[in-house]
Design a protein around this motif. Structure first.
Motif, PDB file in Angstrom:
ATOM      1  N   ASP A 263      56.675  75.116  16.832  1.00 37.08           N
ATOM      2  CA  ASP A 263      57.318  75.069  15.518  1.00 37.08           C
ATOM      3  C   ASP A 263      58.509  76.002  15.428  1.00 37.08           C
ATOM      4  O   ASP A 263      59.408  75.799  14.606  1.00 37.08           O
ATOM      5  CB  ASP A 263      56.315  75.423  14.413  1.00 37.08           C
ATOM      6  N   GLY A 264      58.514  77.065  16.244  1.00 33.06           N
ATOM      7  CA  GLY A 264      59.598  78.026  16.190  1.00 33.06           C
ATOM      8  C   GLY A 264      59.474  78.965  15.010  1.00 33.06           C
ATOM      9  O   GLY A 264      58.623  78.799  14.123  1.00 33.06           O
ATOM     10  N   PRO A 265      60.354  79.975  14.941  1.00 32.80           N
ATOM     11  CA  PRO A 265      60.268  80.989  13.893  1.00 32.80           C
ATOM     12  C   PRO A 265      60.961  80.572  12.589  1.00 32.80           C
ATOM     13  O   PRO A 265      61.098  81.384  11.678  1.00 32.80           O
ATOM     14  CB  PRO A 265      60.999  82.178  14.523  1.00 32.80           C
ATOM     15  N   TYR A 266      61.387  79.337  12.494  1.00 31.44           N
ATOM     16  CA  TYR A 266      62.237  78.898  11.386  1.00 31.44           C
ATOM     17  C   TYR A 266      61.433  78.606  10.115  1.00 31.44           C
ATOM     18  O   TYR A 266      60.244  78.270  10.164  1.00 31.44           O
ATOM     19  CB  TYR A 266      63.011  77.652  11.810  1.00 31.44           C
ATOM     20  N   LYS A 267      62.102  78.734   8.980  1.00 36.72           N
ATOM     21  CA  LYS A 267      61.466  78.452   7.693  1.00 36.72           C
ATOM     22  C   LYS A 267      61.024  76.998   7.625  1.00 36.72           C
ATOM     23  O   LYS A 267      59.973  76.675   7.064  1.00 36.72           O
ATOM     24  CB  LYS A 267      62.436  78.780   6.556  1.00 36.72           C
ATOM     25  N   SER A 268      61.851  76.115   8.189  1.00 32.83           N
ATOM     26  CA  SER A 268      61.487  74.702   8.315  1.00 32.83           C
ATOM     27  C   SER A 268      60.996  74.470   9.738  1.00 32.83           C
ATOM     28  O   SER A 268      61.780  74.605  10.686  1.00 32.83           O
ATOM     29  CB  SER A 268      62.693  73.804   8.032  1.00 32.83           C
ATOM     30  N   PHE A 298      59.487  61.076  30.544  1.00 30.82           N
ATOM     31  CA  PHE A 298      59.629  62.211  29.640  1.00 30.82           C
ATOM     32  C   PHE A 298      59.991  61.677  28.261  1.00 30.82           C
ATOM     33  O   PHE A 298      60.813  60.758  28.111  1.00 30.82           O
ATOM     34  CB  PHE A 298      60.725  63.128  30.190  1.00 30.82           C
ATOM     35  N   THR A 299      59.348  62.221  27.239  1.00 28.98           N
ATOM     36  CA  THR A 299      59.710  61.871  25.867  1.00 28.98           C
ATOM     37  C   THR A 299      59.588  63.110  24.989  1.00 28.98           C
ATOM     38  O   THR A 299      58.707  63.957  25.223  1.00 28.98           O
ATOM     39  CB  THR A 299      58.824  60.734  25.323  1.00 28.98           C
ATOM     40  N   SER A 300      60.481  63.223  24.010  1.00 28.22           N
ATOM     41  CA  SER A 300      60.516  64.424  23.186  1.00 28.22           C
ATOM     42  C   SER A 300      61.051  64.084  21.799  1.00 28.22           C
ATOM     43  O   SER A 300      61.893  63.182  21.655  1.00 28.22           O
ATOM     44  CB  SER A 300      61.422  65.472  23.850  1.00 28.22           C
ATOM     45  N   ARG A 301      60.550  64.797  20.786  1.00 22.70           N
ATOM     46  CA  ARG A 301      61.088  64.686  19.427  1.00 22.70           C
ATOM     47  C   ARG A 301      61.054  66.054  18.770  1.00 22.70           C
ATOM     48  O   ARG A 301      60.242  66.913  19.101  1.00 22.70           O
ATOM     49  CB  ARG A 301      60.337  63.659  18.594  1.00 22.70           C
ATOM     50  N   TRP A 302      61.955  66.296  17.820  1.00 19.29           N
ATOM     51  CA  TRP A 302      62.036  67.607  17.187  1.00 19.29           C
ATOM     52  C   TRP A 302      62.824  67.541  15.886  1.00 19.29           C
ATOM     53  O   TRP A 302      63.613  66.616  15.653  1.00 19.29           O
ATOM     54  CB  TRP A 302      62.683  68.628  18.127  1.00 19.29           C
ATOM     55  N   ASP A 303      62.592  68.528  15.040  1.00 18.23           N
ATOM     56  CA  ASP A 303      63.422  68.798  13.866  1.00 18.23           C
ATOM     57  C   ASP A 303      64.178  70.093  14.137  1.00 18.23           C
ATOM     58  O   ASP A 303      63.759  70.907  14.964  1.00 18.23           O
ATOM     59  CB  ASP A 303      62.560  68.951  12.607  1.00 18.23           C
ATOM     60  N   ALA A 304      65.290  70.296  13.428  1.00 17.63           N
ATOM     61  CA  ALA A 304      66.092  71.494  13.692  1.00 17.63           C
ATOM     62  C   ALA A 304      66.748  71.985  12.412  1.00 17.63           C
ATOM     63  O   ALA A 304      67.079  71.204  11.522  1.00 17.63           O
ATOM     64  CB  ALA A 304      67.159  71.202  14.747  1.00 17.63           C
ATOM     65  N   SER A 305      66.926  73.310  12.363  1.00 20.16           N
ATOM     66  CA  SER A 305      67.629  73.929  11.245  1.00 20.16           C
ATOM     67  C   SER A 305      69.126  74.021  11.493  1.00 20.16           C
ATOM     68  O   SER A 305      69.880  74.389  10.596  1.00 20.16           O
ATOM     69  CB  SER A 305      67.060  75.330  10.984  1.00 20.16           C
ATOM     70  N   GLY A 306      69.558  73.735  12.696  1.00 19.23           N
ATOM     71  CA  GLY A 306      70.982  73.679  13.002  1.00 19.23           C
ATOM     72  C   GLY A 306      71.656  75.035  13.073  1.00 19.23           C
ATOM     73  O   GLY A 306      71.030  76.089  13.023  1.00 19.23           O
ATOM     74  N   GLN A 307      72.974  74.971  13.213  1.00 19.24           N
ATOM     75  CA  GLN A 307      73.789  76.183  13.255  1.00 19.24           C
ATOM     76  C   GLN A 307      74.141  76.573  11.816  1.00 19.24           C
ATOM     77  O   GLN A 307      74.681  75.767  11.063  1.00 19.24           O
ATOM     78  CB  GLN A 307      75.059  75.923  14.065  1.00 19.24           C
ATOM     79  N   ILE A 308      73.849  77.823  11.467  1.00 16.08           N
ATOM     80  CA  ILE A 308      74.035  78.257  10.088  1.00 16.08           C
ATOM     81  C   ILE A 308      75.230  79.209   9.980  1.00 16.08           C
ATOM     82  O   ILE A 308      75.522  79.956  10.910  1.00 16.08           O
ATOM     83  CB  ILE A 308      72.758  78.932   9.538  1.00 16.08           C
ATOM     84  N   PRO A 309      75.955  79.192   8.843  1.00 14.29           N
ATOM     85  CA  PRO A 309      77.126  80.065   8.687  1.00 14.29           C
ATOM     86  C   PRO A 309      76.722  81.500   8.364  1.00 14.29           C
ATOM     87  O   PRO A 309      75.768  81.745   7.614  1.00 14.29           O
ATOM     88  CB  PRO A 309      77.871  79.423   7.512  1.00 14.29           C
ATOM     89  N   GLN A 310      77.451  82.430   8.938  1.00 11.37           N
ATOM     90  CA  GLN A 310      77.143  83.842   8.728  1.00 11.37           C
ATOM     91  C   GLN A 310      77.201  84.220   7.256  1.00 11.37           C
ATOM     92  O   GLN A 310      76.393  85.026   6.778  1.00 11.37           O
ATOM     93  CB  GLN A 310      78.124  84.701   9.528  1.00 11.37           C
ATOM     94  N   ARG A 311      78.137  83.631   6.502  1.00  9.90           N
ATOM     95  CA  ARG A 311      78.297  84.004   5.090  1.00  9.90           C
ATOM     96  C   ARG A 311      77.080  83.616   4.259  1.00  9.90           C
ATOM     97  O   ARG A 311      76.757  84.288   3.264  1.00  9.90           O
ATOM     98  CB  ARG A 311      79.556  83.361   4.505  1.00  9.90           C
ATOM     99  N   ALA A 312      76.373  82.538   4.657  1.00  5.30           N
ATOM    100  CA  ALA A 312      75.183  82.135   3.911  1.00  5.30           C
ATOM    101  C   ALA A 312      74.061  83.150   4.082  1.00  5.30           C
ATOM    102  O   ALA A 312      73.272  83.385   3.159  1.00  5.30           O
ATOM    103  CB  ALA A 312      74.727  80.751   4.364  1.00  5.30           C
ATOM    104  N   VAL A 313      73.989  83.782   5.252  1.00  5.78           N
ATOM    105  CA  VAL A 313      72.987  84.811   5.502  1.00  5.78           C
ATOM    106  C   VAL A 313      73.389  86.105   4.807  1.00  5.78           C
ATOM    107  O   VAL A 313      72.565  86.763   4.149  1.00  5.78           O
ATOM    108  CB  VAL A 313      72.807  85.033   7.014  1.00  5.78           C
TER     109      VAL A 313
END
Length: 736
Positions: A263-268, A298-313
């Motif tokens: 799941d990773g460390p992400y909120k989503s 081989f097969t794989s699926r995933w969700d991602a939070s993507g690249q986020i802008p520094q100003r939003a953080v």
């Protein structure tokens, strides 16, 4: 035209033979040396060797890293019946490495690295190449971003990757040229890694600008194994490897299965999962020739939070592990069939060939600019393709004596055909609604090649000239135009090489490598440019040394330079063509290995690079994301009262994110740790910790212009994917 048939030069006497291990399996690259006449040879892939200039009573030594050295006195029946030599395996130790006995000393050093610090994830496979840095930036399913010798290689634009002779790079890919997803490899199946930096290798063409990496899988496994790993962020990995023919010396077969969740460390949560199935069969025929068959899926699926802008953080809008658009993600799959055959056509002519087929699917959803183009629906894009790859590689190797000159001639030819259907770039909403097609079409691309390589040994010198010829046919059918039209271009490229080696002593080798390669190109770029500058040349030179100053230390250096005429890049995220102009890169590679004891091994590699655009004014000539300093290395613990493990570090410094260096991508230093304890030869438990010191770091970074939903004007700044924080896994494995 590529098969060499040269008459044999009369010699005193010659001995034919084979080298096997205690299980009856052929041993490749064993060094066979006549201590009386100094004649020598290396065993081929089927264990065969031909030793010239040998007399009755001479002493022959046989050695190879990982095997016990043996001495044999020549007797009369060796000339008539041949030699059958059996080597016993042993623990690989650096002090037993002799530089000039190796076919490729750096690859032998890499073998030591792999033996002392095994990989346990598909990401770590590429990290075994000295000086190579990778980063993941869209969930665990997307191919990694690669950095090497001042190149931001993206996902594989300037490095050729292959597995058992089967290409990994995807030409004219929906996400970008050279996209290389190595996640179909199960790391425990890797036997060795061959690599080279620069355009100096004749059997490598497309993508091999910064270098190449070849992964070779094991022909057999010694025992079956099952393992389970569980860790933070709902991490789960199961592995099963099963030896199907454990008591057969002539025929081997095994199957490996891997399943991963994370799941990773992400909120989503990423909701990532991957399934790998791999099977390999090989048999040695009565004449010693070898037939292999490999199948994998081989097969794989995933969700991602993507690249986020520094100003939003910075503003508190989201956390470092938050998302602006958490509907990113994707699906991908690959099925492979690979057949290989190796044979001795006569006493000094070896034949190798493999034929392969891959069925590949890719679907990726991304949002890099958020609400820049569409302030209502957002800027999410979909990239999609369905691909079939067909091809083969063939090589002939002949060893002979030309007077007093040991000569090795290698020639080969091959074909790769890609049929890519429905290559799509579209504007989407929530991954389920297509708002607009930005690009859509079919790609058909063919690459035929041939090469010739010679190696002449003159006392302490080895002179190796080579020539490669590539032919490309690029075709594209645009599905968004009314009338059917096939846009097509062809191009031929000649790539000469010249490498010189000087073996000053048995443990000191100097080398001068030079060669011309070409920058790979996308079919959509080629037809858009109407055939202009299709394959711009790359000119490279390396000057370096590999040296063992003391028995337990190896030191390697290389000064290098690479000039690129031009690069046309198809930007898959925007469906546009971007020329980047001429560029030059030069730098220094430094590597050090030291075996403190039989159980403690140290290695480190540093790369210093200066990378600039040639045609741009000073101060505006930076190459975005090109690193000017990287450092990797670690300490490995091997079999100390049942304990094994290691600590690994990687560092990349601050680097320009745009052409004038006004936006900077921050560097990082990250440390990983693993520790295992074997209760006996069968049962092992362990811990693996990523980011041991819980460093806050950005795994990948880009200068991107974007607009958030509440902003009136766009902003260009760093957008990043956060690196994983402290992360621990527990591992249990059982061998039987």
């Amino acid at each position: 035209m590529f098969i060499f048939f040269l008459g044999s030069v009369a010699q005193a006497q010659e001995i034919k033979g084979t080298v096997n291990d205690v299980n009856g399996q052929p041993v490749e690259n064993a060094y066979i040396y006549n201590t009386n006449t100094s004649s020598h040879a290396h065993s081929l892939s089927n264990g065969y060797f031909l030793l010239q200039n040998t007399n009755l009573g001479d002493v022959i030594t046989v050695s190879l890293l990982g095997y016990e050295k043996m001495d044999v006195v020549v007797v009369q029946n060796h000339f008539t019946d041949g030699m059958t030599l059996t080597l016993k395996t042993k623990t690989i130790r650096l002090d037993e490495l002799v530089i000039t006995e190796q076919v490729n000393a750096m690859n032998s050093i890499s073998k030591v690295d792999l033996e002392t610090s095994p990989v346990n994830s598909s990401q770590e496979i590429l990290r075994k190449v000295p000086g190579l840095i990778i980063g993941q930036h869209a969930g665990g399913g997307k191919a990694e971003q690669i950095f090497l010798r001042g190149f931001d290689i993206d996902h594989g634009t300037d490095i050729s990757l292959s597995v058992d002779g089967m290409p990994v790079n995807m030409v004219s890919h929906a996400h970008g040229q050279g996209y290389s997803d190595l996640h179909f490899i199960i790391p425990e199946t890797i036997n060795n890694i061959n690599f080279g930096k620069g355009p100096y290798t004749a059997n490598k063409g497309d993508f091999a600008t910064a270098g190449f990496v070849e992964f070779n899988t094991k022909d057999r496994i010694d025992a079956s194994e099952i393992s389970l790993s569980i860790g933070d962020f709902n991490a789960l990995r199961t592995l099963g490897m099963f030896n199907l023919l454990p008591r057969n010396k002539q025929t081997n077969a095994y199957v490996a299965l891997e399943y991963i969740e994370f799941d990773g460390p992400y909120k989503s949560p990423q909701n990532f999962n991957r399934l790998n199935v791999f099977g390999k069969f090989n048999t040695y025929l009565q004449d010693g020739n070898k037939l292999s068959a490999t199948v994998s899926h081989f097969t794989s699926r995933w969700d991602a939070s993507g690249q986020i802008p520094q100003r939003a953080v910075d503003s508190g809008l989201i956390s470092r592990f938050g998302a602006i658009d958490d509907t990113e993600g994707g699906n991908t799959s690959r099925s492979n069939i690979n057949l290989a055959y190796e044979a001795m056509l006569n006493s000094s002519l070896q034949f190798k060939s493999n034929v392969f087929y891959s069925r590949y699917g890719f679907e990726l959803y991304s949002n890099f600019t958020f609400f820049l183009e569409d302030p209502v629906n957002g800027d999410q894009i979909k990239q999609f393709e369905s691909r079939d790859i067909f091809g083969f590689n063939t090589a002939f190797t002949k060893e002979l004596q030309l007077g007093q000159v040991n000569t090795k001639l290698t020639s080969g030819f091959g074909l790769r055909q890609d049929a890519v259907n429905d290559v799509e770039l579209s504007h989407t909403l929530n991954r389920n609604e297509t708002l607009d097609y930005l690009a859509l079409g079919n790609v058909n691309q063919t690459n035929m090649y041939g090469f010739v390589n010679a190696a002449f040994q003159l006392d302490k010198f080895v002179i190796a000239p080579a020539l490669r010829l590539d032919y490309f046919k690029f075709m594209y059918n645009d599905a968004l135009i009314t009338d059917y039209e096939t846009q097509a271009e062809t191009k031929t490229a000649f790539s000469p090489k010249l490498n010189v080696y000087f073996n000053q002593t048995k443990n000191l080798q100097w080398f001068l490598k030079s060669g011309i390669g070409f920058h790979s190109n996308d079919s959509r770029v080629v037809v858009a440019q109407n055939g202009k500058e299709i394959l711009p040349k790359a000119y490279g030179v390396d000057l370096g040394t590999i040296w063992k100053p003391v028995p337990k230390m190896v030191f390697n250096t290389a000064l290098w330079y690479l000039f690129s005429e031009q690069e046309f890049v198809y930007v898959g995220d925007a469906g546009i063509v971007e020329p980047s102009g001429k560029s030059e890169r030069y730098g220094l590679d430094v590597g050090l290995r030291y075996q403190f004891t039989n159980w403690l091994y140290f290695d480190t590699d540093a790369t210093f690079t200066h990378a600039r655009s040639v045609d741009e004014p000073n101060g505006a000539d930076y190459i975005p994301l090109a690193p000017d300093f990287t450092l990797t290395g670690g300490l490995a613990l091997n079999d100390l009262n049942g304990f094994s493990g290691g600590i690994r570090y990687r560092y990349i410094d601050d680097r320009p994110a745009n052409e004038d260096n006004s936006i900077v991508a921050s560097g990082y230093f990250v440390t990983d740790l693993n520790l295992n304890y074997a209760f006996n030869t069968n049962f092992t438990v362990g811990l693996a910790i990523e980011n041991l010191f819980d460093t806050e770091w950005n795994e990948t970074q880009f200068a991107t212009e974007s607009r958030l939903q509440n902003e009136l004007e766009p902003v260009e700044e760093i957008h990043f994917t956060p690196g994983t924080p402290f992360f621990i896994n527990g591992i249990v494995s059982y061998r039987f």
